[in-house]
Design an enzyme around this catalytic site. Structure first.
Site, short mmCIF file in Angstrom:
data_model
loop_
_atom_site.label_atom_id
_atom_site.label_comp_id
_atom_site.label_asym_id
_atom_site.label_seq_id
_atom_site.Cartn_x
_atom_site.Cartn_y
_atom_site.Cartn_z
N SER A 15 0.80 -1.37 0.10
CA SER A 15 -0.12 -0.16 -0.11
C SER A 15 0.83 1.25 -0.08
CB SER A 15 -1.05 0.07 1.22
OG SER A 15 -0.26 -0.14 2.33
N THR A 16 2.21 1.06 -0.56
CA THR A 16 2.96 2.53 -0.34
C THR A 16 2.82 3.36 -1.75
OG1 THR A 16 4.75 1.29 -1.49
CG2 THR A 16 4.64 1.42 0.83
N ILE A 19 -3.02 1.61 -6.29
CA ILE A 19 -4.36 1.25 -5.81
C ILE A 19 -4.40 0.91 -4.16
CG2 ILE A 19 -6.15 -0.51 -5.75
CD1 ILE A 19 -5.31 -0.81 -9.02
N SER A 141 -8.34 -8.94 -10.47
CA SER A 141 -8.17 -8.31 -11.89
C SER A 141 -9.34 -8.82 -12.71
CB SER A 141 -7.07 -8.32 -12.26
OG SER A 141 -6.92 -7.96 -13.47
N TYR A 154 0.00 -14.50 -14.68
CA TYR A 154 -0.68 -13.37 -13.68
C TYR A 154 -2.11 -13.66 -13.79
CZ TYR A 154 -2.74 -8.88 -12.44
OH TYR A 154 -3.45 -7.79 -12.02
#
Length: 264
Positions: A15-16, A19, A141, A154
């Protein structure tokens, strides 16, 4: 609608920036005590400073932990022994030809994108059930449904997250604990900005215009015909973490700009 998360502790992994940072900001704005997570002290400190500047009264702390292995998960859970809200946002992505993805790379994606969430869910979910309240969100996603041929490794991990979240929601049946997945589409995060930088410069257009061109060329089914912003994704996540979302669980919630061509 006034979302009030005062008295709740929220962990947002990775979270740096992007999103994850937008989600952390939204949860802090709603009154939650927020734990920022990143892989380096420098990036965590930078994110904490940025969030404090935007929300001086926010109750925030940072934990440096690389969640791609069990040791990193243990580090986070050791510092934060309980949480009311867990947003599993940690993940990696990179376009790569299928025939060039070796076993080690498949394993790296699985450990980072899938097992990071599994380990934290295994630790924090029991406490949520004991307290009979909790919110868990897996940031998946649209690639979970539309497997991209240039990122099959992915896409596989994003589909796996949907299975895990759905199963955990059933595990929490009859309680005030909800587990959901949120499915962003193409989003203008820092990583995507970096990816578009060269093409924007070569075409003599803004990053935003390059992003719109990318969507039209590679995600032509998009209805909004542009990249979403991290804040637009975060808005749905914050709602999903709220008391108001108490009847939403076991769901795959799309914020993909209409990329997925489905009536449901």
């Amino acid at each position: 609608m006034q979302i009030d998360l005062a008295g709740k502790t929220a962990i947002v992994t990775a979270s740096t920036g992007g999103i994850g940072f937008a989600i952390a900001t939204g949860l802090a704005r709603a009154g939650a005590a927020v734990v920022i997570n990143g892989r380096s002290q420098a990036t965590v400190d930078k994110a904490l400073g940025k969030l404090k500047q935007a929300l001086p009264q926010a109750n925030i702390k940072g934990v440096v932990a690389d969640l791609s292995d069990a040791a990193g998960a243990a580090r986070l859970t050791g510092v934060v022994p309980a949480a009311d809200i867990l947003v599993n946002n940690a993940g990696i992505y990179e376009p790569k030809p299928f025939f060039e993805i070796d076993d080690k790379e498949w394993e790296r994606y699985f450990q980072t994108n899938v097992m990071s969430g599994v380990r934290l869910a295994r630790f924090y979910l029991q406490g949520m059930l004991d307290r009979d309240w909790g919110r868990m969100v897996f940031v998946s996603s649209e690639s979970a449904l539309n497997i991209p041929p240039e990122m099959i490794h992915y896409g596989m991990t994003k589909t796996a997250q949907l299975s895990i979240a759905g199963g955990l929601a059933k595990l929490a049946a009859g309680t005030q604990v909800t587990v959901n997945s949120v499915l962003p589409g193409p989003t203008l995060s820092e990583g995507v900005r970096e990816m578009l930088k060269d093409s924007a410069r070569e075409a003599g257009v803004s990053i935003e215009q390059a992003g719109a061109d990318f969507v039209r060329n590679h995600r032509s089914s998009s209805i909004i015909q542009r990249l979403a912003t991290p804040e637009e994704v975060a808005n749905l996540v914050v709602y999903t973490c709220s008391p108001q979302a108490s009847a939403t669980t076991g769901a795959a919630l799309r914020v993909d700009g209409g990329v997925v061509n489905s009536i449901v």
